[in-house]
Design a protein around this motif. Structure first.
Motif, PDB file in Angstrom:
ATOM      1  N   LEU A 168     -19.081  23.212 -10.291  1.00  0.00           N
ATOM      2  CA  LEU A 168     -17.991  23.782  -9.497  1.00  0.00           C
ATOM      3  C   LEU A 168     -17.161  22.682  -8.862  1.00  0.00           C
ATOM      4  N   PHE A 169     -17.813  21.680  -8.330  1.00  0.00           N
ATOM      5  CA  PHE A 169     -17.100  20.634  -7.602  1.00  0.00           C
ATOM      6  C   PHE A 169     -16.362  19.683  -8.549  1.00  0.00           C
ATOM      7  N   TRP A 170     -16.918  19.443  -9.748  1.00  0.00           N
ATOM      8  CA  TRP A 170     -16.186  18.638 -10.718  1.00  0.00           C
ATOM      9  C   TRP A 170     -14.923  19.372 -11.178  1.00  0.00           C
ATOM     10  N   VAL A 171     -15.035  20.673 -11.416  1.00  0.00           N
ATOM     11  CA  VAL A 171     -13.862  21.453 -11.820  1.00  0.00           C
ATOM     12  C   VAL A 171     -12.824  21.451 -10.711  1.00  0.00           C
ATOM     13  N   ASP A 172     -13.266  21.667  -9.482  1.00  0.00           N
ATOM     14  CA  ASP A 172     -12.344  21.680  -8.346  1.00  0.00           C
ATOM     15  C   ASP A 172     -11.640  20.335  -8.185  1.00  0.00           C
ATOM     16  N   ALA A 173     -12.381  19.242  -8.400  1.00  0.00           N
ATOM     17  CA  ALA A 173     -11.786  17.908  -8.279  1.00  0.00           C
ATOM     18  C   ALA A 173     -10.682  17.713  -9.313  1.00  0.00           C
ATOM     19  N   VAL A 174     -10.922  18.152 -10.537  1.00  0.00           N
ATOM     20  CA  VAL A 174      -9.921  18.012 -11.600  1.00  0.00           C
ATOM     21  C   VAL A 174      -8.669  18.827 -11.269  1.00  0.00           C
ATOM     22  N   VAL A 175      -8.854  20.045 -10.815  1.00  0.00           N
ATOM     23  CA  VAL A 175      -7.711  20.898 -10.466  1.00  0.00           C
ATOM     24  C   VAL A 175      -6.926  20.295  -9.306  1.00  0.00           C
ATOM     25  N   ALA A 176      -7.631  19.752  -8.324  1.00  0.00           N
ATOM     26  CA  ALA A 176      -6.953  19.142  -7.173  1.00  0.00           C
ATOM     27  C   ALA A 176      -6.147  17.911  -7.599  1.00  0.00           C
ATOM     28  N   VAL A 177      -6.671  17.121  -8.547  1.00  0.00           N
ATOM     29  CA  VAL A 177      -5.916  15.971  -9.062  1.00  0.00           C
ATOM     30  C   VAL A 177      -4.647  16.453  -9.761  1.00  0.00           C
ATOM     31  N   LEU A 178      -4.750  17.540 -10.520  1.00  0.00           N
ATOM     32  CA  LEU A 178      -3.578  18.121 -11.176  1.00  0.00           C
ATOM     33  C   LEU A 178      -2.539  18.539 -10.138  1.00  0.00           C
ATOM     34  N   CYS A 179      -3.002  19.118  -9.035  1.00  0.00           N
ATOM     35  CA  CYS A 179      -2.086  19.515  -7.955  1.00  0.00           C
ATOM     36  C   CYS A 179      -1.399  18.296  -7.347  1.00  0.00           C
ATOM     37  N   MET A 180      -2.139  17.193  -7.226  1.00  0.00           N
ATOM     38  CA  MET A 180      -1.549  15.963  -6.688  1.00  0.00           C
ATOM     39  C   MET A 180      -0.433  15.447  -7.596  1.00  0.00           C
ATOM     40  N   VAL A 181      -0.660  15.506  -8.903  1.00  0.00           N
ATOM     41  CA  VAL A 181       0.353  15.045  -9.859  1.00  0.00           C
ATOM     42  C   VAL A 181       1.588  15.941  -9.781  1.00  0.00           C
TER      43      VAL A 181
END
Length: 498
Positions: A168-181
């Motif tokens: 869950l936390f790895w998926v959330d981290a990836v999505v949050a990085v996408l939001c940053m971009v």
């Protein structure tokens, strides 16, 4: 020539903010499902791991208003990006954790990040759009928040079964990085040039110092002894910090909480109603996540437990959009009262749980709780911003959003304490494990029923108040009401005919 780029930029802001609120709310609601798996991996008991839930909410309560103020002063994009960066870091820390203490520490950090993302994301969305487009964008943001909160337990269950709880936390981290971009390329910086640069950091600290000892006392009081020096000391620190908070708020230039708002009976009643609703739904999810997965009760897998909570989570979101029209016809306080009554009945039904109950016996009570919460949340949230002058709407919204976090932290700690202490007492007395678990769930459910019944008094305290008309915007705001307060079509005080 500039219209197309402007529209593209507004779409990018909408994508970044909606995706971020979806992932934050999904993360928040999913964690309770993960607790048994985290406990098994780290060796820390689930009673102690409740701090992964309450610590998140505790810090969120302290930060939600301050982070919005920091965005106004230092730049909303900058603080939003900072929130996303801290969220990514906390996800990585939790996913790499080898101990329960590291998980709890990561979740505490994540509470600050999540509150910052929600507060600044909504501000960015509001300034990037105007008129009807702003209403549409905010409504979509609210819908994303509601969908995230409903899908979180199911998503958590799927990931635990397929990747382990760390997934869950790895998926959330990836999505949050996408939001940053997305944010970097599509969002323009904005500030409030008319706002004082004064930020109430002392108030933020005192909120945390008020809540942390209180929750610690609730969590450890039965083990320490309710009359022990440690327990009483925690309560004293909490009371003193609360008193100092009131003193500070009366003196700072831009307070975290405008004390004058507390003279507004409707706002006080609505805020307490919001606190009760947020507290009981979080307490319920904590209890069910543990009870459904325990081998001595239903023995569900995390995925099965996530599916089993759908009548409560998805039901709440499904019924909420229908509520504004009902409230506009029969009155907001009547709907709020009916909602709390139905919620109390649902919790009371769970209070009769026996160790031989199968899942089917829980379905109707969970539906009653979901419908009741849907009835009470929307009108209370709408009333909290409609009962003040237009220039106080932001402050009133901040109060109600803080109340959600406070309710979640305190009620979850209370539910965890009752559940754990009753199980321990029953086990010590020689009861079978299944019977002890049922007794713990029963006792905690009766307390949640009593708290929900207290919500009926809030409907009386609020009295008559302006209600939303039942537009599509109101439906989205009602669906998101258990996670965030959004503006509705309810007429603010300053706009009403005199």
């Amino acid at each position: 020539m500039s219209e197309a780029p402007t529209q593209t930029r507004a779409t990018g802001v909408l994508a970044a903010t909606c995706l971020s609120t979806l992932v934050v709310n999904a993360n928040t609601s999913a964690v309770s499902i993960l607790l048994p798996a985290i406990s098994e991996d780290t060796g820390m008991g689930v009673t102690t791991l409740q701090w992964a839930v309450t610590g998140y909410s505790l810090v969120g309560a302290a930060v939600i208003v301050t982070s919005g103020s920091m965005g106004d002063v230092f730049g909303r994009k900058r603080i939003f990006q900072l929130g996303l960066l801290v969220f990514v870091a906390s996800c990585v820390l939790i996913a790499l954790s080898s101990s329960g203490g590291m998980v709890i520490a990561g979740r505490v950090i994540q509470g600050a990040a999540g509150a910052t993302i929600l507060a600044c994301g909504l501000s960015l969305l509001s300034v990037a759009n105007t008129g009807s487009e702003q209403l549409r964008a905010v409504s979509l943001w609210g819908a994303a928040a509601a969908v995230g909160a409903a899908l979180g337990p199911l998503l958590g269950g799927v990931l635990v079964d397929t990747t382990g709880w760390q997934g869950l936390f790895w998926v959330d981290a990836v999505v949050a990085v996408l939001c940053m971009v997305l944010t970097y390329f599509t969002v323009s910086e904005s500030r409030d040039p008319n706002r004082s640069r004064s930020i109430d950091y002392a108030g933020t600290l005192l909120v945390a110092l008020t809540l942390a000892p209180l929750i610690l006392a609730l969590s450890k009081g039965s083990a320490w002894g309710w009359a022990s020096v440690a327990t009483i000391g925690c309560f004293v620190i909490s009371v003193v910090s609360g008193y100092l908070f009131v003193v500070i708020e009366g003196r700072v230039k831009v307070p975290l909480l405008d004390l004058a708002l507390l003279r507004n009976r409707i706002l006080v009643g609505a805020t307490i109603a919001i606190l009760i609703g947020a507290g009981t739904i979080n307490g319920l999810m904590y209890l069910l996540s543990l009870y459904f997965q325990d081998p001595a009760s239903l023995g569900f897998t995390p995925l099965q437990a996530g599916l089993a909570t759908l009548p409560a989570t998805a039901g709440l979101v499904a019924i909420a959009p229908l509520v504004p029209r009902l409230a506009s016809r029969v009155g907001g306080r009547q709907v709020i009262a009916a909602g709390f009554l139905l919620t109390a009945i649902g919790f009371a039904a769970v209070g009769f749980v026996q160790s031989d109950w199968r899942y089917a016996a829980f379905i109707l009570p969970l539906i009653a709780i979901a419908v009741g919460m849907g009835l009470s949340n929307g009108p209370a949230s709408s009333a909290s911003t409609a009962c003040v002058a237009e220039n106080q709407v932001g402050a009133a919204s901040g109060v109600s959003n803080m109340a959600r976090y406070v309710g979640a932290a305190v009620a979850t700690a209370l539910a965890a304490t009752i559940y754990g202490s009753v199980i321990a007492d029953q086990t010590a007395a020689g009861a079978a494990k299944g019977d002890a678990l049922a007794s713990g769930l029963s006792a905690a459910s009766w307390v949640m029923a009593a708290i929900s019944a207290a919500g009926l008094l809030m409907a009386v305290v609020m009295g008559r108040h302006s209600t939303a008309r039942g537009t599509l915007q109101d439906a989205a705001a009602a669906a998101a009401a258990h996670t965030h307060t959004l503006p509705t079509s309810a007429t603010p005080v300053a706009d009403r005919a005199t």
